[in-house]
Design an enzyme around this catalytic site. Structure first.
Site, PDB file in Angstrom:
ATOM      1  N   SER A 295       0.848  -1.196   0.000  1.00 30.86           N
ATOM      2  CA  SER A 295       0.000   0.000   0.000  1.00 30.86           C
ATOM      3  C   SER A 295       0.882   1.245   0.000  1.00 30.86           C
ATOM      4  O   SER A 295       2.012   1.223   0.518  1.00 30.86           O
ATOM      5  CB  SER A 295      -0.876   0.023   1.248  1.00 30.86           C
ATOM      6  OG  SER A 295      -1.519   1.282   1.376  1.00 30.86           O
TER       7      SER A 295
ATOM      8  N   TYR B  78      -2.253  -1.157  10.450  1.00 33.51           N
ATOM      9  CA  TYR B  78      -2.354  -1.577   9.040  1.00 33.51           C
ATOM     10  C   TYR B  78      -1.115  -1.154   8.257  1.00 33.51           C
ATOM     11  O   TYR B  78      -0.521  -1.948   7.527  1.00 33.51           O
ATOM     12  CB  TYR B  78      -3.613  -0.962   8.438  1.00 33.51           C
ATOM     13  CG  TYR B  78      -3.804  -1.137   6.942  1.00 33.51           C
ATOM     14  CD1 TYR B  78      -4.451  -2.262   6.429  1.00 33.51           C
ATOM     15  CD2 TYR B  78      -3.380  -0.166   6.036  1.00 33.51           C
ATOM     16  CE1 TYR B  78      -4.652  -2.418   5.055  1.00 33.51           C
ATOM     17  CE2 TYR B  78      -3.571  -0.299   4.669  1.00 33.51           C
ATOM     18  CZ  TYR B  78      -4.208  -1.426   4.179  1.00 33.51           C
ATOM     19  OH  TYR B  78      -4.408  -1.564   2.817  1.00 33.51           O
TER      20      TYR B  78
END
Ligand code: NAD
Length: 302
Positions: free
Chosen positions: A189, A202
């Protein structure tokens, strides 16, 4: 380009779903999984691909593009929540590959947080298709946190088990069945590179995925198995509307807030071609340990 129409539709910020993972069939507007202008060219002819979290979002689009490029596709989903998305994905893959002989697609219900489940997934794919040429570690879990204190041990464990333990479990069992020329692609990401205050846990797992990709690539270079990653920016998928994933006040402006030069969210079909590129030895035979950045123009120096 072909996806402009869908991207022009405003995002309804009041569509948070009550569960994790989210489901695509209830989203509005629906994410765009296939660019109708895409021209496949047999880049993955005859390859067997396993995609975790392939029922929806980025994984669904990757499943479609791999099938369009000639691969036999197996994907995982979460039973009891994602059955409808799974059925739609299977149906579409069958339509895309109509008239083509050979096996597939198959959908496998699992919880990737646990090693024995990942082993079963690998065993099923190998049992049905004889091996694995492309492994896409894509399943992911995200929950926003307004404070550090609210990151409970349970939440931390869920995030790390889903997002990075599963990568270890999958490769541990898949590698025995992957030959020279195979490819592993991990979904990282943008937040691994730029950080995100509300995604402390995360983003930590996504940073781990980048390091995992680099280290594993070196480990497997002699076996001629390439390992790369894709680090998307904000992409319109069920993850974003699933329970607790994005602060509600940010959903309506998703992708158009600061940090996205293109000032819009991306669609899954704008990410999947990066996976095709990294999966294909015709396209990326000299690339391993690298990460591609379909993120709307953010410079991440990664
Ligand atoms: P998505 O909800 O469509 O896909 C996530 C998938 O993860 C689900 O389909 C589900 O099947 C799977 N999953 C979650 N928990 C699981 C579990 N315990 N066991 C098995 N499967 C499980 O959303 P998406 O955005 O397409 O997410 C795909 C990947 O892309 C994730 O790794 C996510 O972190 C990453 N990503 C997404 C964005 C974005 O903006 N959408 C940005 C960067 C990275």
């Amino acid at each position: 380009m072909a996806t402009d129409g869908a991207q022009a539709q405003p995002i309804d910020g009041a569509q948070a779903q009550p569960q994790q993972p989210g489901v695509e069939y209830l989203m509005h507007p629906r994410p765009v999984s296939i660019d109708p202008e895409y021209q496949p060219s047999n880049k993955l002819q005859g390859k067997v691909a396993l995609i975790t979290g392939g029922d929806s979002g980025i994984g669904r689009s990757v499943s479609y593009y791999f099938a369009l490029e000639g691969a036999v596709v197996a994907f995982t989903y979460v039973a009891g929540i994602e059955d409808k998305d799974k059925d739609e994905t299977l149906k579409t893959i069958k339509e895309l590959t109509k008239g083509r002989s050979g096996k597939g697609p198959i959908a496998i219900a699992t919880d990737v947080r646990f090693e024995e489940n990942c082993k079963k997934v690998v065993d099923q794919v190998v049992g049905e298709f004889g091996g694995i040429d492309i492994l896409v570690n894509n399943a992911g879990y995200q929950h926003f946190n307004r404070t550090v204190e609210e990151i409970t041990e349970d939440r931390l464990e869920r995030t790390f088990r889903t997002n990075i333990y599963a990568h270890f479990f999958m490769i541990k069992h898949a590698l025995a069945h992957m030959k020279e020329g195979s490819s592993i692609i991990n979904t990282a990401s943008q937040v691994a590179y730029q950080g995100a205050s509300w995604l402390l846990d995360y983003s930590s797992t996504k940073g781990a995925i980048v390091a995992f990709t680099r280290s594993l690539s070196q480990f497997l270079v002699d076996r001629k198995i390439r390992v790369n990653g894709v680090a998307p920016g904000p992409i319109w998928t069920p993850l974003q509307v699933s329970a607790g994933a994005v602060p509600p006040e940010l959903l309506a402006t998703f992708g158009s807030a600061s940090g996205v030069p293109m000032n819009r969210p991306g669609q899954p079909c704008e990410v999947a071609p990066s996976f095709v590129f990294l999966a294909s030895n015709q396209m990326s035979s000299y690339m391993t340990g690298q990460v591609l950045h379909p993120n709307g123009g953010a410079i991440v120096n990664g």
